[in-house]
Design a protein around this motif. Sequence first.
Motif, mmCIF file in Angstrom:
data_model
loop_
_atom_site.group_PDB
_atom_site.id
_atom_site.type_symbol
_atom_site.label_atom_id
_atom_site.label_comp_id
_atom_site.label_asym_id
_atom_site.label_seq_id
_atom_site.Cartn_x
_atom_site.Cartn_y
_atom_site.Cartn_z
ATOM 1 N N UNK A 1 -4.276 24.531 4.856
ATOM 2 C CA UNK A 1 -4.743 25.375 5.941
ATOM 3 C C UNK A 1 -3.560 25.987 6.665
ATOM 4 N N UNK A 2 -3.722 27.180 7.123
ATOM 5 C CA UNK A 2 -2.643 27.882 7.825
ATOM 6 C C UNK A 2 -2.963 27.957 9.306
ATOM 7 N N UNK A 3 -2.000 27.558 10.147
ATOM 8 C CA UNK A 3 -2.219 27.680 11.574
ATOM 9 C C UNK A 3 -2.113 29.130 11.996
ATOM 10 N N UNK A 4 -3.023 29.570 12.811
ATOM 11 C CA UNK A 4 -2.938 30.928 13.321
ATOM 12 C C UNK A 4 -1.904 30.993 14.419
ATOM 13 N N UNK A 5 -1.117 32.043 14.447
ATOM 14 C CA UNK A 5 -0.121 32.211 15.492
ATOM 15 C C UNK A 5 -0.712 33.025 16.621
ATOM 16 N N UNK A 6 -1.623 32.409 17.314
ATOM 17 C CA UNK A 6 -2.200 33.044 18.494
ATOM 18 C C UNK A 6 -2.103 32.041 19.613
ATOM 19 N N UNK A 7 -1.993 32.535 20.809
ATOM 20 C CA UNK A 7 -2.032 31.620 21.928
ATOM 21 C C UNK A 7 -3.479 31.321 22.190
ATOM 22 N N UNK A 8 -3.864 30.086 22.029
ATOM 23 C CA UNK A 8 -5.182 29.687 22.440
ATOM 24 C C UNK A 8 -4.940 28.746 23.601
ATOM 25 N N UNK A 9 -4.870 29.301 24.780
ATOM 26 C CA UNK A 9 -4.577 28.508 25.965
ATOM 27 C C UNK A 9 -5.827 27.727 26.307
ATOM 28 N N UNK A 10 -5.848 26.463 25.964
ATOM 29 C CA UNK A 10 -7.044 25.662 26.111
ATOM 30 C C UNK A 10 -7.195 25.174 27.531
ATOM 31 N N UNK A 11 -8.407 24.850 27.946
ATOM 32 C CA UNK A 11 -8.620 24.492 29.339
ATOM 33 C C UNK A 11 -9.538 23.319 29.540
ATOM 34 N N UNK A 12 -9.830 23.042 30.776
ATOM 35 C CA UNK A 12 -10.736 21.974 31.139
ATOM 36 C C UNK A 12 -12.094 22.553 31.432
ATOM 37 N N UNK A 13 -13.039 21.695 31.749
ATOM 38 C CA UNK A 13 -14.387 22.166 32.004
ATOM 39 C C UNK A 13 -14.411 23.152 33.158
ATOM 40 N N UNK A 14 -15.318 24.101 33.090
ATOM 41 C CA UNK A 14 -15.394 25.140 34.108
ATOM 42 C C UNK A 14 -15.659 24.553 35.480
ATOM 43 N N UNK A 15 -16.171 23.345 35.514
ATOM 44 C CA UNK A 15 -16.433 22.711 36.801
ATOM 45 C C UNK A 15 -15.167 22.563 37.616
ATOM 46 N N UNK A 122 5.117 22.111 13.768
ATOM 47 C CA UNK A 122 4.634 23.463 13.499
ATOM 48 C C UNK A 122 4.795 23.737 12.011
ATOM 49 N N UNK A 123 3.684 24.011 11.327
ATOM 50 C CA UNK A 123 3.730 24.207 9.878
ATOM 51 C C UNK A 123 3.976 25.668 9.542
ATOM 52 N N UNK A 124 5.042 25.919 8.803
ATOM 53 C CA UNK A 124 5.367 27.278 8.357
ATOM 54 C C UNK A 124 6.024 27.180 6.987
ATOM 55 N N UNK A 125 5.322 26.577 6.078
ATOM 56 C CA UNK A 125 5.859 26.414 4.740
ATOM 57 C C UNK A 125 6.767 25.201 4.641
ATOM 58 N N UNK A 126 7.330 24.974 3.445
ATOM 59 C CA UNK A 126 8.200 23.808 3.224
ATOM 60 C C UNK A 126 9.465 23.877 4.060
ATOM 61 N N UNK A 127 9.956 22.702 4.447
ATOM 62 C CA UNK A 127 11.181 22.582 5.242
ATOM 63 C C UNK A 127 12.322 22.116 4.343
ATOM 64 N N UNK A 128 13.552 22.548 4.628
ATOM 65 C CA UNK A 128 14.701 22.027 3.876
ATOM 66 C C UNK A 128 14.784 20.510 4.036
ATOM 67 N N UNK A 129 15.246 19.859 3.002
ATOM 68 C CA UNK A 129 15.323 18.399 3.018
ATOM 69 C C UNK A 129 16.133 17.899 4.221
ATOM 70 N N UNK A 292 -1.660 36.378 13.045
ATOM 71 C CA UNK A 292 -1.349 35.141 12.330
ATOM 72 C C UNK A 292 -0.215 35.344 11.333
ATOM 73 N N UNK A 293 0.667 36.318 11.622
ATOM 74 C CA UNK A 293 1.804 36.545 10.736
ATOM 75 C C UNK A 293 3.049 35.812 11.201
ATOM 76 N N UNK A 294 3.276 35.775 12.496
ATOM 77 C CA UNK A 294 4.500 35.171 13.002
ATOM 78 C C UNK A 294 4.220 34.393 14.271
ATOM 79 N N UNK A 295 5.049 33.403 14.569
ATOM 80 C CA UNK A 295 4.837 32.579 15.758
ATOM 81 C C UNK A 295 5.426 33.224 16.997
#
Length: 304
Positions: A1-15, A122-129, A292-295
Motif C-alpha cells: 500500500x502507498x501512503x498518500x502525501x496529503x495532510x490529513x489533519x486529524x481531530x477530536x470529536x466535534x463536541x 515514512x514509507x517511500x520505497x526501499x531504504x539503503x542498508x 500523492x506524488x511527493x511528501x
Amino acid sequence: MKRLSVVVALGVFAALLTDTGTALAAPPVEPVQALRKQFVAGQGVLVSETSRTTVKASKETYTSRTTGTIAFGKPGVVGYDLTEKVKITPKNRATLSADELETMRTPLRAVNVGRYTYVQGFEWGPMPEGTSWIRFGKSATWQWYGQRGEQRVDVLSPARLKFVISKATSFHSGEYRGTLRTEDLYAERGPMNPEKLKISFRLFVDRNGLPVRLVTRYTETEQEFRPKGKTVTRTYDSVVDTRYHHWNAKVKVVAPPEAEVVDFGDLPINQSRWGEESLKLNSEGPVEKCANLVPCRLPFRIPN
C-alpha cells in the motif's frame, strides 16, 4: 500500500468545540510577552495532540495522537521531536489488507533540528542498508511552514500568536474564539501558502498568559492524482486539539546518527525518472500538484 502525501489533519470529536474547558481568569500577562520569556536555550514545552478527520463522501473517520517535545532557543522554536500514532478502528480491520493495517500501526516520528527534519516510519520505497531515517530540507520539504504535528495554526511564534489573538471575536475565562484564514497567517509563503483555508479556533491561555490548548476546525478539498492521469477529489472535515503543558521543561532535541540517515533525494525510488519528476513538482510546482506524488506535507496513511 502507498501512503498518500496529503495532510490529513486529524481531530477530536466535534463536541470539543462546544466544551469550554477549565475556566480561567483573564491573564494578567499579555500572551505574546509571556511567550517571548520562554525562549531560553535548553528549555521547551511538552505537546499532546489528538486529531480527527472525516472523509465526507465515505463518512470514514481517521484518528491519531501525537506526543513529544518542542525546543526553544533565543530566536524562538529551534526544534521538535514528535511521534504520531494512528488509531485503528474495527472498520479499518474489516476493510483494509494486512499490509495496509501494518502501515497504519507504524508510528511516524519527526525530529526537527535547524533546517532539517528527520522522519522515521515514512514509507517511500526501499531504504539503503543500515538507514532508518529520511532527511528533508535539502531536496524536498516536510509539512507546511510553521506546522508541527497535525496543527495548522502556529501559536508558538510571537508574531503569529499576536495575529491569532487579533482575529478573536470573543474572550472569556482565558479563552479566545475566532476565525482566520491561512493565507493571512502565512502570507510570507506567497504562492506556496497552505490552501486558503478558513479555520475556526479556540485558544486557551493560563493565568500566566501562556497557551495551554488550541482547538482548530476546518474543511479542505484535495485533488489526488491516480494512475493513468486520473484525479479524485476528496473533502475532509478536520478537528485538531493540541495541548501545551510543562512549560519551562528541560528539552534537548538531537538529530539521529548520520550513518542512519538518507536524504530524501537519494532514496532509490527518487533516482528514477519518475522520482526526478516528483522532486521537481515538490520544489517548484503548485502545491496542489504534490498530491500523492511527493511528501510536500505530512503524509497520512489513508488507503487508495
